[in-house]
Design an enzyme around this catalytic site. Structure first.
Site, PDB file in Angstrom:
ATOM      1  CG  ASP A 293       4.443  -6.860 -11.634  1.00 63.27           C
ATOM      2  OD1 ASP A 293       5.517  -6.250 -11.469  1.00 63.27           O
ATOM      3  OD2 ASP A 293       4.079  -7.819 -10.916  1.00 63.27           O
TER       4      ASP A 293
ATOM      5  CE  LYS B 287       6.554  -4.825  -5.255  1.00 62.59           C
ATOM      6  NZ  LYS B 287       6.013  -6.110  -5.691  1.00 62.59           N
TER       7      LYS B 287
ATOM      8  CD  GLN C  17       4.216  -8.888  -4.144  1.00 65.82           C
ATOM      9  OE1 GLN C  17       4.164  -7.685  -4.352  1.00 65.82           O
ATOM     10  NE2 GLN C  17       5.300  -9.599  -4.395  1.00 65.82           N
TER      11      GLN C  17
END
Ligand code: NDP
Length: 295
Positions: A121, A54, A98
């Site tokens: 997200d 990322k 994450q």
């Protein structure tokens, strides 16, 4: 019939190029660039790889990124404290924690601590709640489901009125994809491990999205001729002929289904590359929300 291959790698590259051009344009106009923080808790090697990927993807399109890391034994307060600091940081427009988090941490509380405006997200309860309601728009949509919708759109698939079947009901893929298809006015059926006679349900689908994590489960005779098939699955199967000893396959038996479907995504090279592209897109969107004339 042999299906058209929906080339996720090429579409993701197109999207990244569009993002790069827009980031440059906004930088010239405002003197600022989007910023993304990817928070890593612990030392899970797969998570470390995803966070690195990322960061690299951000760099390629001119997005500033930081990767704050906490140890495996970080406390709930430490993780939420870090998220709150990032919420206040004017150079950070998107925050991604994450997943999975180490099991002693409360994932829902951590995700709720992220500012809704920085939730790139798309897993904040407010964003998911809006996605699950008719006539409401979330600020951000989770990246893999968003990628599935962009693939369908760029492949020219008309969703309004079609029968869509989603295999899988996870919070990460199956459920958000189902809501997005519903928002696009498809008639949606969601299947899961207790669904009876799965092939009879999947054979009704004009659009079939597979997200179950079962290698090549969807066979040729599960698919209606002419259907569009999106394969989200990523599964390792043993392959002694490869140096690595394995290869990646989807949830769909590609060679069989491509003879029946009108369009299909391959694995790898289908949905996979879209996930990070949509994260970059969400980060750009979060940045634009903060700009006077762009949000
Ligand atoms: P989960 O394991 O969280 O969910 C799997 C879903 O499939 C569950 O709803 C489960 O049902 C259902 N299921 C499992 N077995 C069967 C079966 N035999 N028949 C019918 N339904 C079944 O997986 P994810 O949603 O996280 O991921 C799905 C796949 O997508 C995986 O291969 C994963 O690697 C891949 N993936 C790919 C991404 C990408 O970027 N390309 C990103 C995220 C995931 P139940 O709810 O009843 O248990």
């Amino acid at each position: 019939m042999t299906a058209t291959i929906i080339d996720g790698k090429a579409i993701a590259a197109e999207i990244r190029a569009e993002i790069k051009a827009e980031v440059e344009q906004l930088k010239a106009k405002y003197g600022k660039v989007p910023g993304l923080a990817t928070v890593l808790v612990g030392s899970n090697p797969a998570s470390q790889t995803y966070v690195r990927m990322k960061g690299r993807a951000c760099e390629e399109v001119g997005i500033y990124s930081v990767k704050p890391t906490l140890p495996d034994d970080a406390t709930q307060e430490q993780v939420e404290g870090l998220v709150r600091e990032l919420n206040e940081d004017p150079n950070i427009h998107g925050i991604l924690v994450q997943l999975p988090l180490p099991s002693h941490l409360n994932e829902e509380a951590v995700l709720s601590a992220i500012s809704v405006e920085k939730d790139v997200d798309g897993f904040h309860p407010v964003n998911i709640g809006r996605l699950a309601m008719k006539g409401r728009e979330p600020l951000f949509v989770p990246c893999t489901p968003y990628g599935v919708m962009v693939l369908l759109e760029r492949a020219g698939v008309k969703l309004e009125g079609c029968r869509a079947v989603v295999l899988g009901r996870s919070n990460i893929v199956g459920l958000p994809v189902s809501f997005l298809l519903l928002h696009a006015n498809a008639t949606v059926t969601i299947c899961h491990s207790r669904t009876k006679d799965l092939p009879s349900v999947t054979r009704e689908a004009d659009v079939l999205v597979a997200a179950v994590g079962r290698p090549e489960m969807v066979r040729g005779d599960w698919v209606k001729p002419g259907a569009v098939v999106i394969d989200v699955g990523v599964n390792r199967v043993d392959d002694p002929s490869r140096k690595s000893g394995y290869r990646l396959v989807g949830d769909v038996a590609f060679d069989e289904v491509k003879e029946v479907a009108s369009a299909i995504t391959p694995v790898p090279g289908g949905v996979g590359p879209m996930t990070i592209a949509m994260l970059l897109q969400n980060t750009l969107r979060a940045f634009k929300y903060t700009l006077p004339d762009e949000g």
